[in-house]
Write a protein that holds these residues in place. Structure first.
Motif, PDB file in Angstrom:
ATOM      1  N   ARG A  78     -33.598  30.990  43.774  1.00 28.19           N
ATOM      2  CA  ARG A  78     -34.135  32.054  44.626  1.00 28.19           C
ATOM      3  C   ARG A  78     -33.036  33.029  45.067  1.00 28.19           C
ATOM      4  O   ARG A  78     -33.338  34.081  45.630  1.00 28.19           O
ATOM      5  N   CYS A  79     -31.792  32.642  44.846  1.00 27.28           N
ATOM      6  CA  CYS A  79     -30.668  33.515  45.195  1.00 27.28           C
ATOM      7  C   CYS A  79     -30.059  34.160  43.964  1.00 27.28           C
ATOM      8  O   CYS A  79     -29.032  34.838  44.060  1.00 27.28           O
ATOM      9  N   ASN A  80     -30.668  33.949  42.794  1.00 25.81           N
ATOM     10  CA  ASN A  80     -30.201  34.578  41.568  1.00 25.81           C
ATOM     11  C   ASN A  80     -30.510  36.078  41.626  1.00 25.81           C
ATOM     12  O   ASN A  80     -31.650  36.466  41.900  1.00 25.81           O
ATOM     13  N   PRO A  81     -29.525  36.948  41.382  1.00 22.17           N
ATOM     14  CA  PRO A  81     -29.774  38.395  41.540  1.00 22.17           C
ATOM     15  C   PRO A  81     -30.898  38.915  40.662  1.00 22.17           C
ATOM     16  O   PRO A  81     -31.654  39.804  41.082  1.00 22.17           O
ATOM     17  N   ARG A 109     -38.617  39.795  41.778  1.00 20.93           N
ATOM     18  CA  ARG A 109     -39.625  39.602  42.826  1.00 20.93           C
ATOM     19  C   ARG A 109     -39.854  40.896  43.605  1.00 20.93           C
ATOM     20  O   ARG A 109     -40.996  41.256  43.910  1.00 20.93           O
ATOM     21  N   ARG A 110     -38.765  41.593  43.929  1.00 19.54           N
ATOM     22  CA  ARG A 110     -38.894  42.839  44.689  1.00 19.54           C
ATOM     23  C   ARG A 110     -39.672  43.880  43.903  1.00 19.54           C
ATOM     24  O   ARG A 110     -40.569  44.543  44.449  1.00 19.54           O
ATOM     25  N   ARG A 111     -39.365  44.009  42.623  1.00 17.48           N
ATOM     26  CA  ARG A 111     -40.026  45.035  41.817  1.00 17.48           C
ATOM     27  C   ARG A 111     -41.500  44.695  41.583  1.00 17.48           C
ATOM     28  O   ARG A 111     -42.345  45.589  41.571  1.00 17.48           O
ATOM     29  N   ILE A 112     -41.802  43.417  41.394  1.00 19.32           N
ATOM     30  CA  ILE A 112     -43.204  43.028  41.244  1.00 19.32           C
ATOM     31  C   ILE A 112     -43.980  43.337  42.524  1.00 19.32           C
ATOM     32  O   ILE A 112     -45.095  43.877  42.486  1.00 19.32           O
ATOM     33  N   ALA A 113     -43.373  43.005  43.670  1.00 16.82           N
ATOM     34  CA  ALA A 113     -44.029  43.285  44.955  1.00 16.82           C
ATOM     35  C   ALA A 113     -44.230  44.783  45.163  1.00 16.82           C
ATOM     36  O   ALA A 113     -45.208  45.207  45.795  1.00 16.82           O
ATOM     37  N   ASP A 114     -43.323  45.598  44.603  1.00 17.82           N
ATOM     38  CA  ASP A 114     -43.433  47.059  44.729  1.00 17.82           C
ATOM     39  C   ASP A 114     -44.369  47.669  43.693  1.00 17.82           C
ATOM     40  O   ASP A 114     -44.540  48.891  43.649  1.00 17.82           O
ATOM     41  N   GLY A 115     -44.940  46.830  42.813  1.00 16.32           N
ATOM     42  CA  GLY A 115     -45.923  47.318  41.856  1.00 16.32           C
ATOM     43  C   GLY A 115     -45.378  47.767  40.517  1.00 16.32           C
ATOM     44  O   GLY A 115     -46.081  48.458  39.762  1.00 16.32           O
ATOM     45  N   ALA A 116     -44.138  47.386  40.180  1.00 16.46           N
ATOM     46  CA  ALA A 116     -43.517  47.847  38.933  1.00 16.46           C
ATOM     47  C   ALA A 116     -44.313  47.424  37.701  1.00 16.46           C
ATOM     48  O   ALA A 116     -44.336  48.140  36.695  1.00 16.46           O
TER      49      ALA A 116
END
Length: 343
Positions: free
Chosen positions: A129-132, A138-145
């Motif tokens: 979970r700390c892997n860059p 995860r961030r991009r999926i949450a942002d709709g990428a």
């Protein structure tokens, strides 16, 4: 999560249980992280890797408690997690336990209940979970990428690690993929099925393939083994706009977009799917995941508001073990197992 927090005015007195293959790395990182002071390490065999020079070496958990540790990292073999964690909870010590949280889901629940009852911070060390690459995925999926996500597939393969003797490849390695998949998708598992095999002459399984479905409808697949001469650590999330590919070994994340280029090649143009578009490899800041994990633990102990969502709760660790045990049970009985995805 705990309501008892430590003050940020001074370093946290840290202990470490276990100086094996993982423990020696934790010893190094804890000593390097600002705000953490490694005051004692417990291992009945001593410091065989010379990883904790200048630190008090004690034979057992009681020695850590006697040294006055406020928090501890538990990196002993999996079958000892429950015993050591419960001793530390009884002594009022905050704890991060290496994954999996325990040898069984039942043992994990006992640990989680003990830390909740004692109002202590208890969490699990799922370092992926700390892997860059995965953090950015995860961030991009949450942002709709990707738009709607259709599928998440992982591969975790490599040679057998001599450090493992008490569990098979599912509880040692597949637990990473089950945790990170649910975390990336922000959805629990609804159904899981798998197959395992024993090819190395050991008691525990050494190869696994699994498929499943999350509660939000995303289908998943996992390939894990200890018998590959090549090391692979990858996660691929595919959605309506393309695919994100994370290489956890290098920390790289690449986006493969669906193309909008038409084709006059009849055999290709008649296929009603997506076409190959542009690929982008993102430039990411790379920091050692184990260091990031210990910083999250420190910040959670200090009560920093953002840290509570960054550490992996023991309840999450138990849910991952429940999926793992369902997978193993289903493989033994050659069937899919449905899980309670409402918790």
């Amino acid at each position: 999560m705990s309501t008892r927090r430590l003050t940020a005015a001074r370093p946290i007195r840290m202990g470490l249980a276990g100086l094996g293959t993982m423990g020696r790395h934790h010893a190094r990182v804890i000593q390097e992280v600002d705000g953490l002071d490694l005051v004692a390490v417990a291992d009945p065999y001593g410091d065989t890797y010379a990883a904790a020079e200048g630190v008090s070496i004690v034979p057992d958990t009681a020695g850590l408690v006697a040294a006055g540790v406020e928090a501890a990292m538990v990196a002993v073999p999996t079958h000892l997690h429950e015993e050591v964690a419960l001793e530390l909870a009884e002594a009022g010590v905050h704890v991060m336990v290496e994954k999996p949280v325990a040898a069984t889901a039942a043992a994990g629940r006992r640990i989680a209940e003990a830390f909740t009852a004692s109002d202590l911070l208890g969490c699990v060390g799922y370092v992926e979970r700390c892997n860059p690459a995965l953090l950015e995925m995860r961030r991009r999926i949450a942002d709709g990428a990707l738009g709607e996500v259709y599928q998440i597939v992982t591969s975790r393969q490599g040679p057998f690690p001599a450090r493992i003797a008490d569990v098979g490849v599912v509880k040692d390695l597949a637990t990473h993929d089950i945790d990170l998949t649910s975390w990336i998708a922000q959805s629990p598992y609804a159904v899981i099925s798998g197959q395992v095999t024993h090819r190395s002459g050991r008691e525990h399984e050494d190869m696994m393939v699994a498929t499943g479905r999350l509660a939000n409808g995303i289908i998943v697949g996992h390939t894990v083994n200890w018998l590959s001469p090549m090391k692979a650590r990858s996660t691929v999330a595919t959605g309506e706009r393309g695919a994100l590919v994370a290489d956890m070994l290098t920390g790289d994340l690449t986006f493969h977009a669906n193309g909008d280029v038409s084709s006059d090649w009849d055999q290709v143009s008649t296929f009603r799917g997506v076409s190959e578009g542009n690929s982008t490899r993102y430039a990411l800041a790379r920091r050692e995941p184990l260091r990031v994990e210990q910083e999250h633990f420190r910040d959670a102990l200090w009560g920093r508001s953002s840290a509570a969502s960054l550490v992996v709760s023991m309840a999450e660790g138990v849910r991952t073990l429940e999926v793992v045990e369902a997978l193993l049970h289903g493989a033994e009985n050659d069937r899919a197992v449905h899980l309670d995805a409402t918790r």
